[in-house]
Design an enzyme around this catalytic site. Structure first.
Site, PDB file in Angstrom:
ATOM      1  N   LYS A  91     111.838  27.341  91.356  1.00  0.00           N
ATOM      2  CA  LYS A  91     110.582  26.630  91.597  1.00  0.00           C
ATOM      3  C   LYS A  91     109.514  27.252  90.741  1.00  0.00           C
ATOM      4  O   LYS A  91     109.359  28.475  90.694  1.00  0.00           O
ATOM      5  CB  LYS A  91     110.188  26.764  93.092  1.00  0.00           C
ATOM      6  CG  LYS A  91     108.909  26.025  93.436  1.00  0.00           C
ATOM      7  CD  LYS A  91     109.168  24.578  93.731  1.00  0.00           C
ATOM      8  CE  LYS A  91     107.934  23.705  93.659  1.00  0.00           C
ATOM      9  NZ  LYS A  91     107.582  23.257  92.281  1.00  0.00           N
ATOM     10  N   GLN A 112     106.857  34.450  88.821  1.00  0.00           N
ATOM     11  CA  GLN A 112     107.009  33.384  89.814  1.00  0.00           C
ATOM     12  C   GLN A 112     108.024  33.778  90.889  1.00  0.00           C
ATOM     13  O   GLN A 112     107.846  33.462  92.064  1.00  0.00           O
ATOM     14  CB  GLN A 112     107.461  32.105  89.104  1.00  0.00           C
ATOM     15  CG  GLN A 112     107.313  30.849  89.932  1.00  0.00           C
ATOM     16  CD  GLN A 112     105.914  30.262  89.853  1.00  0.00           C
ATOM     17  OE1 GLN A 112     105.334  30.183  88.779  1.00  0.00           O
ATOM     18  NE2 GLN A 112     105.359  29.860  90.982  1.00  0.00           N
ATOM     19  N   LYS A 115     106.214  36.013  93.307  1.00  0.00           N
ATOM     20  CA  LYS A 115     105.155  35.230  93.952  1.00  0.00           C
ATOM     21  C   LYS A 115     105.753  34.317  95.019  1.00  0.00           C
ATOM     22  O   LYS A 115     105.300  34.269  96.158  1.00  0.00           O
ATOM     23  CB  LYS A 115     104.452  34.382  92.885  1.00  0.00           C
ATOM     24  CG  LYS A 115     103.328  33.524  93.410  1.00  0.00           C
ATOM     25  CD  LYS A 115     102.920  32.412  92.437  1.00  0.00           C
ATOM     26  CE  LYS A 115     102.628  32.911  91.052  1.00  0.00           C
ATOM     27  NZ  LYS A 115     101.926  31.883  90.225  1.00  0.00           N
ATOM     28  N   LYS A 127     110.305  28.748  85.501  1.00  0.00           N
ATOM     29  CA  LYS A 127     109.120  28.257  84.789  1.00  0.00           C
ATOM     30  C   LYS A 127     109.594  27.517  83.558  1.00  0.00           C
ATOM     31  O   LYS A 127     110.680  27.791  83.038  1.00  0.00           O
ATOM     32  CB  LYS A 127     108.245  29.438  84.362  1.00  0.00           C
ATOM     33  CG  LYS A 127     106.809  29.086  84.096  1.00  0.00           C
ATOM     34  CD  LYS A 127     106.019  29.080  85.377  1.00  0.00           C
ATOM     35  CE  LYS A 127     104.590  28.666  85.165  1.00  0.00           C
ATOM     36  NZ  LYS A 127     103.766  29.005  86.351  1.00  0.00           N
ATOM     37  N   GLY A 166     103.253  21.426  88.023  1.00  0.00           N
ATOM     38  CA  GLY A 166     102.291  21.578  86.923  1.00  0.00           C
ATOM     39  C   GLY A 166     101.943  23.025  86.638  1.00  0.00           C
ATOM     40  O   GLY A 166     102.290  23.937  87.379  1.00  0.00           O
ATOM     41  N   ASP A 167     101.256  23.224  85.530  1.00  0.00           N
ATOM     42  CA  ASP A 167     100.654  24.497  85.142  1.00  0.00           C
ATOM     43  C   ASP A 167      99.625  24.097  84.073  1.00  0.00           C
ATOM     44  O   ASP A 167      99.221  22.925  84.022  1.00  0.00           O
ATOM     45  CB  ASP A 167     101.726  25.474  84.608  1.00  0.00           C
ATOM     46  CG  ASP A 167     101.237  26.923  84.552  1.00  0.00           C
ATOM     47  OD1 ASP A 167     101.233  27.592  85.588  1.00  0.00           O
ATOM     48  OD2 ASP A 167     100.829  27.394  83.469  1.00  0.00           O
ATOM     49  N   THR A 211      95.699  25.993  94.655  1.00  0.00           N
ATOM     50  CA  THR A 211      95.677  27.304  93.989  1.00  0.00           C
ATOM     51  C   THR A 211      94.284  27.923  94.108  1.00  0.00           C
ATOM     52  O   THR A 211      94.130  29.091  94.472  1.00  0.00           O
ATOM     53  CB  THR A 211      96.108  27.178  92.519  1.00  0.00           C
ATOM     54  OG1 THR A 211      97.298  26.397  92.461  1.00  0.00           O
ATOM     55  CG2 THR A 211      96.366  28.538  91.900  1.00  0.00           C
ATOM     56  N   ASN A 242      92.111  23.099  86.627  1.00  0.00           N
ATOM     57  CA  ASN A 242      92.369  22.843  88.045  1.00  0.00           C
ATOM     58  C   ASN A 242      92.093  24.061  88.927  1.00  0.00           C
ATOM     59  O   ASN A 242      91.419  23.957  89.956  1.00  0.00           O
ATOM     60  CB  ASN A 242      93.824  22.366  88.205  1.00  0.00           C
ATOM     61  CG  ASN A 242      94.271  22.373  89.645  1.00  0.00           C
ATOM     62  OD1 ASN A 242      94.773  23.365  90.152  1.00  0.00           O
ATOM     63  ND2 ASN A 242      94.055  21.264  90.336  1.00  0.00           N
ATOM     64  N   SER A 378     103.237  23.535  97.134  1.00  0.00           N
ATOM     65  CA  SER A 378     104.375  22.789  96.588  1.00  0.00           C
ATOM     66  C   SER A 378     105.543  22.842  97.557  1.00  0.00           C
ATOM     67  O   SER A 378     106.256  21.857  97.761  1.00  0.00           O
ATOM     68  CB  SER A 378     104.810  23.388  95.248  1.00  0.00           C
ATOM     69  OG  SER A 378     104.008  22.901  94.197  1.00  0.00           O
TER      70      SER A 378
END
Ligand code: GLU
Length: 446
Positions: A91, A112, A115, A127, A166-167, A211, A242, A378
């Protein structure tokens, strides 16, 4: 200095991933925290567990050909690094930016993994992205690029396998084009294969805000440890994407005054506070720049190519990109009396900057913990998709707040346990590592 057991592991990472400095930096930071863990629990260093954690499970690189509006063929490179699936399907987001290299995606996938573990939710780490530059591209070009990208990436995805989101450079529009292409390729309405979807077609409320809101909840909780709060504080937020926008929104709701934000060309300062409605209009609707914002506001000053960290503030939230805040910037912030720094972006502070904050006893929230609200929401989206349900804004936001508070409290408690009270970097790395390590050990050598 790394622990002597960890030094050869790091040397090996350097050798096998030559030239990938961001990845080296991310690995070094985690290994630096693990000395204390293996001193206390040597079994975590057995069976090459740490070596395995530093090696992605799978790395995919592919060609992305597409046709621009002038009829010319363009070539980009696509990536997906499926880093670790001990806790759940891979993820993590997709980043579209011209600076993207394999090493960038590898560092992001590594971060990630920890996290996602910190959220306590069933998600592994991954990622992806591309060196595609969306700046100045038409809607039709973005769509064709996303379709071509998904045509190749799609075969590696699935709700139980790998779930992108997204990123930087990838928001609701891009997720829509990619979901449409995946649905067409598979002839399945597999909602759980992507997150960050639109609200009418399987998205979750609060995902857009998550976020930024989550980062503010985390910093709020840190401030409480010093018996203070956002109300009346001067805040600077780098970036204007964002994460920055919804950080500003939540800080303002809590009574803080955000006086500066930025993009890659410069920063804007407005002592009376940023007008968020105007910033949203320019950034979200017109896809404009902060210089456009400054032009539209009498009280605002635009500083091209300047360092936003020169602006004195009580709280700083770096929310743009990796290594945007250097050791020199950190010294300036400390000199100006900064009380707390919360990383909204992934690895925005250089190792020197982090050291400066910790040495100066500034409350420092590392990205792995502070910005985990996005991916946590998410995971809430995946939960709603799996149960074909859709929760209200209030319900979803309450869950996000609870998750952020528990991430904060777990990190703080781990830092205490390991003899470094207040060190959230250590707390986050160790808590995330132990969760991943426990699962990997239980599953044997795989
Ligand atoms: N790109 C975000 C992050 O850095 C979100 C990932 C996701 O929602 O999967 O955590």
């Amino acid at each position: 200095m790394l622990d002597e057991k960890l030094e050869p592991i790091y040397a090996d990472v350097l050798r096998r991933n030559a030239g990938e400095e961001e990845f080296h930096q991310a690995v070094h930071e985690v290994l630096d925290s693990l000395g204390a863990v293996i001193a206390k629990h040597p079994h975590y260093a057995e069976n090459a567990l740490i070596e395995r954690i530093c090696e992605p499970e799978r790395q995919i690189i592919f060609r992305v050909p597409w046709v621009d509006d002038r009829g010319q063929v363009q070539i980009n490179r696509g990536f997906r690094v499926q880093f670790n699936s001990a806790l759940g399907p891979y993820k993590g987001g997709l980043r579209f930016h011209p600076s993207v290299l394999l090493g960038t995606i590898k560092f992001l996938g590594f971060e990630q993994t920890f996290k996602n573990a910190l959220t306590g939710m069933p998600i592994g780490g991954g990622k992806g992205g591309s060196d595609f530059d969306p700046k100045g591209r038409s809607d039709a070009e973005i769509m064709r690029f996303c379709q071509s990208f998904m045509t190749e990436l799609g075969r590696h995805l699935g709700e139980y396998t790998d779930v992108p989101a997204g990123d930087i450079g990838v928001g609701g529009r891009e997720i829509g084009y990619m979901f449409g292409q995946y649905k067409r390729m598979t002839n399945r309405y597999e909602s759980g294969v992507l997150t960050g979807k639109g609200l009418t077609w399987g998205g979750s409320r609060v995902r857009t805000e998550a976020t930024g809101y989550g980062a503010v909840y985390f910093v709020e909780r840190m401030l409480r440890r010093r018996s203070t709060q956002f109300d009346g504080k001067k805040v600077i937020v780098s970036g204007a994407g964002n994460v920055a926008i919804y950080t500003i929104e939540k800080v303002q709701k809590l009574g803080g005054r955000v006086i500066a934000c930025s993009d890659s060309n410069g920063y804007v300062v407005e002592e009376s506070g940023i007008d968020l409605a105007l910033l949203k209009e320019i950034k979200e609707r017109k896809r404009g720049r902060v210089s456009d914002y400054a032009m539209a506001r009498k009280g605002a000053t635009y500083v091209p190519n300047g360092r936003i960290w020169d602006v004195p503030a009580d709280v700083a939230m770096p929310s743009a990109t990796q290594n945007e805040l250097t050791g020199a910037d950190a010294k300036t912030l400390v000199r100006n009396g900064v009380l707390a720094v919360g990383e909204g972006a992934n690895m925005p502070c250089t190792p020197e900057a982090v050291r400066t904050f910790i040495d100066a006893n500034v409350l420092f929230g590392p990205g792995k913990a502070t910005n985990a609200g996005g991916v946590a929401t998410s995971a809430l989206e995946m939960q709603q998709n799996a149960s074909r349900d859709s929760w209200s804004f209030e319900t979803t936001e309450e869950k996000l707040r609870t998750i952020m508070h528990s991430i904060h409290d777990n990190c703080a408690q781990t830092a205490d346990e390991y003899g470094s009270p207040g060190n959230y970097v250590l707390g986050a790395n160790v808590t995330g590592f132990i969760r991943v390590a426990e699962a990997m050990q239980a599953m044997g050598v795989v």
